[in-house]
Structures are given as C-alpha cells and as structure tokens.
Design a protein around this motif. Structure first.
Motif, mmCIF file in Angstrom:
data_model
loop_
_atom_site.group_PDB
_atom_site.id
_atom_site.type_symbol
_atom_site.label_atom_id
_atom_site.label_comp_id
_atom_site.label_asym_id
_atom_site.label_seq_id
_atom_site.Cartn_x
_atom_site.Cartn_y
_atom_site.Cartn_z
ATOM 1 N N ILE A 290 58.459 41.829 48.174
ATOM 2 C CA ILE A 290 57.019 41.703 48.455
ATOM 3 C C ILE A 290 56.220 42.398 47.355
ATOM 4 O O ILE A 290 56.459 43.567 47.044
ATOM 5 N N ASP A 291 55.256 41.664 46.753
ATOM 6 C CA ASP A 291 54.387 42.259 45.723
ATOM 7 C C ASP A 291 53.172 42.944 46.354
ATOM 8 O O ASP A 291 52.671 43.939 45.846
ATOM 9 N N LEU A 292 52.682 42.320 47.415
ATOM 10 C CA LEU A 292 51.451 42.795 48.049
ATOM 11 C C LEU A 292 51.646 42.720 49.560
ATOM 12 O O LEU A 292 51.979 41.661 50.100
ATOM 13 N N LEU A 293 51.427 43.854 50.216
ATOM 14 C CA LEU A 293 51.598 43.894 51.668
ATOM 15 C C LEU A 293 50.223 43.929 52.324
ATOM 16 O O LEU A 293 49.375 44.743 51.942
ATOM 17 N N LEU B 257 46.139 38.398 42.197
ATOM 18 C CA LEU B 257 47.387 38.275 42.965
ATOM 19 C C LEU B 257 47.485 36.947 43.726
ATOM 20 O O LEU B 257 48.173 36.842 44.733
ATOM 21 N N ALA B 258 46.780 35.931 43.225
ATOM 22 C CA ALA B 258 46.769 34.628 43.895
ATOM 23 C C ALA B 258 48.158 33.998 43.960
ATOM 24 O O ALA B 258 48.432 33.164 44.814
ATOM 25 N N LYS B 259 49.028 34.399 43.040
ATOM 26 C CA LYS B 259 50.380 33.809 43.028
ATOM 27 C C LYS B 259 51.440 34.808 43.497
ATOM 28 O O LYS B 259 52.632 34.617 43.272
ATOM 29 N N ALA B 260 50.993 35.873 44.120
ATOM 30 C CA ALA B 260 51.919 36.944 44.514
ATOM 31 C C ALA B 260 52.787 36.531 45.699
ATOM 32 O O ALA B 260 52.517 35.541 46.384
ATOM 33 N N ARG B 261 53.839 37.330 45.907
ATOM 34 C CA ARG B 261 54.603 37.242 47.161
ATOM 35 C C ARG B 261 53.943 38.212 48.122
ATOM 36 O O ARG B 261 54.030 39.435 47.953
ATOM 37 N N ILE B 262 53.270 37.644 49.120
ATOM 38 C CA ILE B 262 52.435 38.444 50.018
ATOM 39 C C ILE B 262 53.142 38.623 51.363
ATOM 40 O O ILE B 262 53.509 37.644 52.011
ATOM 41 N N GLU C 150 43.952 29.252 51.992
ATOM 42 C CA GLU C 150 43.067 29.731 50.920
ATOM 43 C C GLU C 150 43.840 30.232 49.706
ATOM 44 O O GLU C 150 43.263 30.402 48.637
ATOM 45 N N LEU C 151 45.122 30.514 49.896
ATOM 46 C CA LEU C 151 45.947 31.014 48.783
ATOM 47 C C LEU C 151 47.169 30.114 48.610
ATOM 48 O O LEU C 151 48.313 30.521 48.838
ATOM 49 N N PRO C 152 46.924 28.868 48.199
ATOM 50 C CA PRO C 152 48.025 27.886 48.173
ATOM 51 C C PRO C 152 49.130 28.234 47.174
ATOM 52 O O PRO C 152 50.251 27.753 47.327
ATOM 53 N N GLU C 153 48.818 29.062 46.179
ATOM 54 C CA GLU C 153 49.845 29.372 45.178
ATOM 55 C C GLU C 153 50.656 30.613 45.517
ATOM 56 O O GLU C 153 51.635 30.926 44.851
ATOM 57 N N ALA C 154 50.234 31.327 46.550
ATOM 58 C CA ALA C 154 50.976 32.525 46.951
ATOM 59 C C ALA C 154 52.209 32.136 47.763
ATOM 60 O O ALA C 154 52.286 31.038 48.309
ATOM 61 N N THR C 155 53.176 33.037 47.812
ATOM 62 C CA THR C 155 54.332 32.861 48.699
ATOM 63 C C THR C 155 54.188 33.883 49.828
ATOM 64 O O THR C 155 53.980 35.066 49.564
#
Lengths: 394, 394
Positions: A29-32, A116-121, A141-146
């Motif tokens: 996880i990049d961003l929690l 962080l639009a492409k982050a693993r959230i 809203e964040l289609p590129e994030a995982t």
C-alpha cells in the motif's frame, strides 16, 4: 496559536506511524485512507463527534499524516491533532449529506493533487465509516489507482499496548470499578431502570478524583429478567423487580480508552441453576486467566473456559472476548483477534482483552467479565479489583 | 410467550410499510434490505445496541418484514419487533467479525431461500451500517440479482410525522427543556466540564415525570471558549472559566425520538460582537419560523435567516437544519432534506426539523436552536418553551 492537550508523547505517535507503515509495505500500500475513528485517533489524536460525516486520515510512506474532513471539523482537527495546521484539510459544507455531490469527490481531488492518482490505495472496506457508496465514488473518481482492502491494517497495530496506553486503561479501570459499584449499590426492587442508568452515567462521567470520565463506545446495557436473555438491550422506564437478575455491561473511559467490566445483581434469592452457573463461570474465568499467558493462543483461553463449562454440563457457543483500548461508537472492541475456539492469535505481553464469557440462558442472563493484561510471565492480570461474583441483594 | 411493549399501534406500522412499498415500486425494487438502525426501528420496532454487527430488515412487496441479525440479537428481535418469531432470523456467531466468513454470505442464503436470487434488490449504499465490504460480498453471492441504490428510500418516508410520532417528540422535548435548564443552572466558573456533563446525563436519562429518558444519538457537545469555534468537540476535565461562552448541543430522547435543543451560556460579561450576534441570531430564527410554513420550501427558511444575518453584516455558510425523529448513533438527523439555500423540499404539515442556525466564529461559538413542527397553517411551532436567548451569568 492553538493550545493543544495531546494525550500521548510524540515518540508514541511516531511508533504508531512507523509500525503502520511497515504493515502498509507488507500489504503493498502506497497510501492508506483510514476512516475508522479509533484508528484516526490512534494515529493523529483527532477527537470529535464528527464521524457521522465523511472524514479520515491519509497516511503515505513519507511525511506526517493528513487529517481530512468537513470544514467545520477541520477546526476541531487543528485543536486536537498533533500535526501542524497545514496537514488538516477541510471540504466545503455543501458536500454534507447532499444528493448532488459526495465528499469522496473532494478526497479524490486531494489525492490527485498529492500526485497519487495512480497509487495503490488501501481502504478499510469493512468499517462503519466507509460506506458502499463512498467506495463506489472514490474508485470512480480515481480510475487509475489500485484499491487494496486495508481492513484492520491499523487495528492490528493497536493490539499490543504501550506503557502510555496501559496507564490510560488503568485509569479507565478505576472508573469501571466505580460504575459497577454504583449500579450494584443502587439496585433495588421498585427503582426504575432509567433512574439507575442515570446514576451509572453520573458516576462514569464524573470519574474518580482527577480521572475525568469520557463517553463509552457502547452505552450501558442493563437488561433484567427475561430481557437479559437477549444480549444487547439497553434500558426502559420499568421498575426493577424482586426475583430477577440484572446484568451490567459497562465501561469506564479515560480519553477514549476503555476497560469494560460486567457484573450481575440478583434481587432476592437466585434459583439453583443460576448459582451453579455462577460457580462454573467464575471457575472458568480463573482457568481462562491462567491460560492467558504470553506464548499461548487466544483459543487456549476459550478452551480453558469451555472445559470448565463442560464439566458443569453447561452449553455455550460463540465468542468470549476481544481486544480493547481506544474506541468510538458503536463498538468498543478492536475487531481483530477474538477469544474463541477457532482463533489462534499468539498472546504477547501488553495485549489487553475484554474476557467476556457471559452466559445468556433460556430465562436469564449472567455476565461476569474482566478486562485483562497479558504479561511477560504468569497468568493475565485483571485491571479491576471488583469482587468476581454474582451480587445477591435479598 | 414474550411480552411485548410496542411503541406504536399496528395501524402506524402498517402505514409505514405501505408507504415504503409505494416508494419501492417507484424505484423498481422487489426486495429492500434496510441496514439503517433508525429505518429498522421505524419499520419493525427493533431496538437494541447491536448495530455494530451486520443486521437488517428485509421487506418484500408482500407479507410482513423480516428482521435478520446475529443469533443472540434474534432474541432481542423477538422481544422488540412487532412481527411473529418466524420473521426474526439469526445467523451463527462465527460470522461475527471473522476474517474467514462474512455475515452477508448468510444473508444471501436467506434471500435465495425466499426465491429472490434474481430479484431487484434495494440496498442503502450510503449508510454507516452497510460497509463497502458488505456490498462487495452480497453482490458476489447473488450474481443474478440486480442491485439498486436505495439510500434514503425509507428515510424520506419518515419526513412527515404521524400524530403518534409527534406525541413522542413532545415528550422528548420536555426532557430537552430539562437538560438545557440543568446545563445552564449548573454552569459556573471552576466547575469541571465532565462534572457538568454528568449532571446533564443524569437529567436526560431520569427524564420528566413518567417520561423516561432514552440515550441520544449524538452525545453532549459542550465546548467552551475557543473550543466552541469547532462544532463537534465533546468534553474534558477542564474547569469552566469566567469570560467564556459554552454552547450546549443536547437532546431529550423518548423511545428513540429526539427533540434537539441548543443554548449558550456566557460566564461573565459577553463581548459586544457576541451580543450583536445574539440579536441577529434570534431575529433570524423568528424570520425563519415565519417562513417555515406548509407550501414554502426548506430554502425559504434558510434565506429568511440569511437575509437577517446579512442585515447585521455577519457571514455564515453551510447547512442550518435537518429533519429529526427516531434515531440511533452516530447522527440524530434523518439525512434527507436540509435547511439550506440550495434545498427546495416543499414543507408539509407534520414535518419536524431541528432548525439549527448556529454561529461558529473566529474566537467563540453561539448556538441557539429550535426543534420545530410544520403546521397546517401559520408559522412553524417550536416544541420547547425554553427562553430563546444567550444566557448570561455574571
């Protein structure tokens, strides 16, 4: 400049952040995004009754966490969080309970601005304060994030308590003793239950000496007679009656830290099967405490209790405890390990559980419980000194 | 046979079910799964502090509703719901807070057994008690069903209150008057805030005469001084001080029905800008009450208040009210209409709002509010008789 009255040292918050980041790394996880109010408080000290609108903590792998919520609660964030004001974000009021817009749209903008639009959230999929709709909007809203299910990632870090936390739970336990003592002392036939609960609240919020009382994450459960066969009824205006048992499921609270304690009072002469069950329950608790040693597992506590119950021929199913510490409504459990036969969490010094082997039978209920500390050696230590018995008032 | 003490007549529950089904039809919903505890109570009378585990009401287009929850809470359902025991379902305890299984797996089995695996199922996507995970599991377990967002479908039915409900809110209002009176009377420099809150709880739960006090869905908000610039702080053990305002955001509650009431007390001599704001607030409330007439819109109330505020040159943004009635934590608002400039819900007799034009300024907060009833003709009627003013204690 806001004067802050932080509950813990900066070293304590640093420890929590570091531990959580280690778990984030393990989960990729990049961003929690933390929505559980207990987890928010644990990481940032945020404290307010504002969790009925969307809010949360954003924790990346670097820098201080960010608290994000409604604009008017941002002001509460500035007064209660340990971070500087720059790390407290507020969204506009027209996002609140609107049919046209959703607060997660604002959160998505914030995440994009952080790059962080492409982050693993990581998101807490199983939490009261992360609705199905919130997840649907945020992912859209964040289609590129995982998106990664980060349920209980923070909760598991809370399982072993620091000395600072244990000191808070000890304070809460002083209040728990007082509220149970009050409940038992005041109970008598003819007293309306709500009047008794008024005394319980008064004792719990007044606290003990300099230990002021905070609100419990579960409000008093105090059912009598057949109502006590159901586990979670609150109270009404009926009078207490002779010939009935009433259980008290209560907790003193100090700065959001809990030490739940349950006892049962019988007005009159208890039936023989209740006295037998009391004996089994208390012997079972002693066996459980003895099994609750560092290195043993949660299921060892449950099995120790169950084998005593079997000896007495009493049938019981289900969970009999959970970790406790910092909490917000609607639950004071931490929702990680359970004291039950199928759970094999290994016990470590500093873990704190509400050991809760209540008996809900056909016509009555009997609750005798302890909040316990797992120690470096020897059996678990109860936090409270209240006599462990069925209280009989004839 | 369980003795039941139902809050309302069967005709009242029948009305609620019929109204909800009409809305289900309009939304193309065959089966509604209701997780909001307030909605569950409104439809079935279910009452217990058990909403921290998964539970809900299943309402189809025919037959009585079904209450579904944890096995031990099924017993509470049998004691509190108006339906017969056959319509109260319980799932096994090992579904509770398990990492291996999810309660929604059990619910899916129930729905399949009802022959509704291919139904159009309405779920409350935006609710504290329907998590992102619950939705993910339920949709996965019922791949042939169609899911419809039924957020607030039941809440909107609650907007216009019946005479039976208004009678409950009138009882709650008697308690609200008492708790506000207690808070103001006891406030004095040197009193620790938690001791004051203990008195507030005691008054609220004791109730008034035969009207016993239930717990509020939002616990007392009682910040002083600069803490009152933040809307949602609870309390601590600090002493009240001369020269500070404290606002009290409180509600009496009778059998889960609320009548919120806020007042502010100043210890000492209030600053000139607070006295001016008080004048504006009270004049604005009067203008709002006059605009709160059947046939007008919610925004008319907000605009009436705002135009008075503009006259005084006071800036304020955000919502200033919401419908209230039956509620469970964490919110006593109904989450449908709002009193705000962008909301155009048409007012009807029997609607009940907490008209809440609080002012949170740079260095202090001022809350003076009313729970109001929209009547057939004339301005809205406040439920409480507490003097509408800033209380000054010098």
């Amino acid at each position: 400049m806001t004067q802050k009255d932080l509950p813990f040292s900066q070293a304590e918050f640093d420890r929590r952040i570091a531990q959580t980041r280690k778990s984030m790394e393990a989960h990729g996880i990049d961003l929690l995004f933390v929505t559980d109010p207990s987890n928010q408080n644990w990481l940032t000290a945020y404290d307010g009754w504002s969790f009925y609108v969307h809010q949360g903590v954003l924790l990346g792998m670097e820098g201080d966490p960010i608290w994000w919520g409604r604009y008017m609660d941002m002001l509460g964030g500035r007064r209660t969080c340990w971070m500087t004001d720059a790390n407290i974000l507020g969204y506009a009021d027209n996002f609140v309970q609107s049919t046209e817009r959703h607060a997660m749209q604002d959160l998505a903008v914030q995440i994009k601005e952080m790059g962080l639009a492409k982050a693993r959230i990581g998101v807490e999929m199983e939490n009261y304060y992360y609705s199905a709709k919130a997840h649907a909007v945020l992912t859209q809203e964040l289609p590129e994030a995982t998106f990664v299910d980060a349920t209980a990632v923070v909760n598991w870090q809370r399982l072993v308590k620091s000395d600072e936390e244990i000191a808070f739970i000890r304070k809460a336990a002083r209040i728990s003793e007082k509220v149970i003592e009050t409940a038992i002392e005041k109970s008598e036939p003819g007293l309306r239950k709500n009047e008794l609960v008024a005394e319980i609240f008064h004792a719990g919020i007044t606290g003990v000496d300099e230990i002021w009382g905070d609100y419990p994450a579960i409000l008093p459960l105090t059912p009598s007679g057949e109502d006590a066969t159901a586990a979670h009824l609150t109270w009404n205006g009926n009078e207490m009656r002779a010939g009935e048992a009433t259980f008290f499921e209560l907790s003193g609270v100090y700065r959001r830290y809990h030490a739940p304690l349950c006892r049962t009072v019988f007005l009159g002469t208890p039936p023989a099967d209740m006295i037998e069950a009391e004996k089994a329950q208390i012997e079972g608790i002693e066996a459980g405490l003895d099994a609750a040693r560092a290195g043993n597992r949660t299921c060892d506590i449950a099995n120790a209790f169950m084998s005593v119950l079997q000896k007495y021929g009493i049938k019981r199913e289900g969970r009999m405890g959970y970790p406790v510490g910092v909490s917000y409504p609607p639950d004071w459990g931490e929702r990680t390990a359970s004291i039950r036969t199928e759970d094999d969490t290994i016990l470590e010094p500093g873990m704190v559980f509400h050991f809760m082997p209540a008996l809900w039978m056909e016509t009555w209920g009997l609750e005798t419980t302890e909040t316990i500390l797992i120690t470096a050696d020897g059996p678990a230590q109860p936090f409270c000194t209240t006599p462990r018995k069925l209280f009989v008032k004839s």
